[in-house]
Design an enzyme around this catalytic site. Structure first.
Site, short mmCIF file in Angstrom:
data_model
loop_
_atom_site.label_atom_id
_atom_site.label_comp_id
_atom_site.label_asym_id
_atom_site.label_seq_id
_atom_site.Cartn_x
_atom_site.Cartn_y
_atom_site.Cartn_z
N LYS A 149 0.82 -1.22 0.00
CA LYS A 149 0.00 0.00 0.00
C LYS A 149 0.85 1.26 0.00
O LYS A 149 0.65 2.15 -0.80
CB LYS A 149 -0.83 0.10 1.29
CG LYS A 149 -2.00 -0.79 1.41
CD LYS A 149 -2.82 -0.42 2.65
CE LYS A 149 -2.02 -0.24 3.90
NZ LYS A 149 -1.74 -1.30 4.77
N ARG A 152 -9.01 1.93 9.37
CA ARG A 152 -8.54 0.58 9.68
C ARG A 152 -9.53 -0.16 10.56
O ARG A 152 -9.29 -1.32 10.90
CB ARG A 152 -7.22 0.69 10.44
CG ARG A 152 -6.01 0.18 9.68
CD ARG A 152 -4.83 0.26 10.65
NE ARG A 152 -3.70 -0.46 10.18
CZ ARG A 152 -2.67 0.10 9.54
NH1 ARG A 152 -2.68 1.36 9.24
NH2 ARG A 152 -1.63 -0.64 9.19
N ARG A 210 12.27 -1.58 11.73
CA ARG A 210 11.11 -0.99 12.40
C ARG A 210 10.77 -1.79 13.65
O ARG A 210 10.79 -3.01 13.63
CB ARG A 210 9.92 -1.01 11.44
CG ARG A 210 9.50 0.36 10.99
CD ARG A 210 8.48 0.29 9.89
NE ARG A 210 7.20 -0.23 10.34
CZ ARG A 210 6.10 -0.18 9.60
NH1 ARG A 210 6.15 0.37 8.40
NH2 ARG A 210 4.98 -0.67 10.03
N ARG A 228 11.53 -6.70 5.21
CA ARG A 228 11.53 -5.26 5.53
C ARG A 228 12.14 -5.02 6.91
O ARG A 228 12.84 -4.04 7.12
CB ARG A 228 10.10 -4.72 5.46
CG ARG A 228 10.04 -3.23 5.68
CD ARG A 228 8.68 -2.66 5.35
NE ARG A 228 7.76 -2.81 6.46
CZ ARG A 228 6.46 -2.52 6.39
NH1 ARG A 228 5.94 -2.10 5.26
NH2 ARG A 228 5.69 -2.66 7.42
N ARG A 277 0.03 -8.20 13.97
CA ARG A 277 -0.53 -7.22 13.03
C ARG A 277 -1.43 -7.89 12.00
O ARG A 277 -2.44 -7.33 11.58
CB ARG A 277 0.60 -6.44 12.34
CG ARG A 277 1.10 -5.31 13.25
CD ARG A 277 2.49 -4.88 12.88
NE ARG A 277 2.58 -4.34 11.56
CZ ARG A 277 3.69 -4.35 10.82
NH1 ARG A 277 4.78 -4.90 11.29
NH2 ARG A 277 3.68 -3.82 9.63
P1 ADP Z 1 1.49 -1.44 8.04
O1 ADP Z 1 2.83 -1.75 7.49
O2 ADP Z 1 1.01 -2.41 9.09
O3 ADP Z 1 0.46 -1.16 6.99
P2 ADP Z 1 1.45 1.32 8.95
O4 ADP Z 1 2.75 1.95 8.71
O5 ADP Z 1 0.30 1.71 8.13
O6 ADP Z 1 1.70 -0.24 8.96
O7 ADP Z 1 1.03 1.53 10.50
C1 ADP Z 1 1.90 1.15 11.56
C2 ADP Z 1 1.14 1.14 12.91
O8 ADP Z 1 0.54 2.43 13.15
C3 ADP Z 1 -0.05 0.16 12.99
O9 ADP Z 1 0.35 -1.15 13.30
C4 ADP Z 1 -0.87 0.83 14.09
O10 ADP Z 1 -0.39 0.57 15.38
C5 ADP Z 1 -0.72 2.31 13.81
N1 ADP Z 1 -1.79 2.81 12.93
C6 ADP Z 1 -1.65 3.34 11.68
N2 ADP Z 1 -2.85 3.68 11.17
C7 ADP Z 1 -3.77 3.38 12.11
C8 ADP Z 1 -5.19 3.48 12.19
N3 ADP Z 1 -5.91 3.98 11.18
N4 ADP Z 1 -5.80 3.09 13.33
C9 ADP Z 1 -5.11 2.61 14.36
N5 ADP Z 1 -3.78 2.46 14.36
C10 ADP Z 1 -3.10 2.85 13.25
#
Ligand code: ADP
Length: 193
Positions: free
Chosen positions: A16, A92, A137, A131, A148
């Protein structure tokens, strides 16, 4: 007509973020990644970052109220108001999706399209582990990755039904360029849907 307001859905590791960034550049709209915003807040130690840290490190979702406030503010900044946006990582949860549905008409905005990138779980685990090795990370350790993916299935996958009517689903298990090409066709100048 270009699509100027897009939501990206998909599990962690689906690509994404990568695709959203490329497409935002192509469509000349801001790329709004809630994960990136939260990681920056965490690094800077802002009040939002302090609240979010423990949840993120466990691979859990940060509370809806924190995200809703953050997105509501971001969508009303000048660039988002005038150019549009790609939302990556929000909504989400169903509560977040309902919040956004209510918010958009109130701020005179409308989402043009929702894109869902799908990738099988085994492939996701492999990608995320890779990654982790590259980026380090804190939420990319094996145990947290597993959490996750569970959280995605429980909280986020139901959004596919929620957005069913305006959803385009793409197979994310193909080369980056092919996926980007399809996304440009779907959203660009001559797109028809
Ligand atoms: P991913 O690689 O899982 O898509 P992101 O970089 O989008 O990860 O998000 C990393 C973390 O930030 C998530 O695991 C969550 O803890 C938090 N997060 C991001 N967006 C949201 C959201 N819309 N609602 C709740 N938590 C969020």
């Amino acid at each position: 007509m270009n699509k100027k307001r897009l939501i990206f859905l998909g599990p962690p590791g689906a690509g994404k973020g990568t695709q959203a960034k490329i497409l935002a550049n192509y469509l000349e709209v801001p790329h709004i990644s809630t994960g990136e915003i939260l990681r920056k807040a965490k690094q800077e130690g802002t009040p939002v970052g302090l609240k979010a840290k423990a949840y993120m490190d466990r691979g859990d979702l940060v509370p809806d109220s924190v995200l809703q406030e953050l997105v509501q503010e971001r969508l009303q900044q000048d660039d988002a108001k005038t150019q549009g946006w790609i939302l990556d990582g929000f909504p989400r949860t169903l509560a977040q999706a309902e919040f956004l549905e209510n918010l958009l008409p109130q701020i005179n905005q409308k989402c043009d399209l929702t894109i869902n990138l799908t990738v099988a779980d085994e492939v996701l685990v492999g990608r995320l582990a890779k990654r982790a090795a590259l980026e380090g990370r804190s939420d990319d350790t094996e145990e947290v990755i597993r959490n996750r993916l569970i959280v995605y299935q429980q909280e986020t996958a139901p959004l596919i039904d929620f957005y069913q009517k305006h959803l385009v689903t793409l197979d994310g298990d193909r080369s980056l360029d092919i996926i980007t090409g399809e996304l440009k066709n779907i959203t660009g100048e001559n797109s028809s849907n």
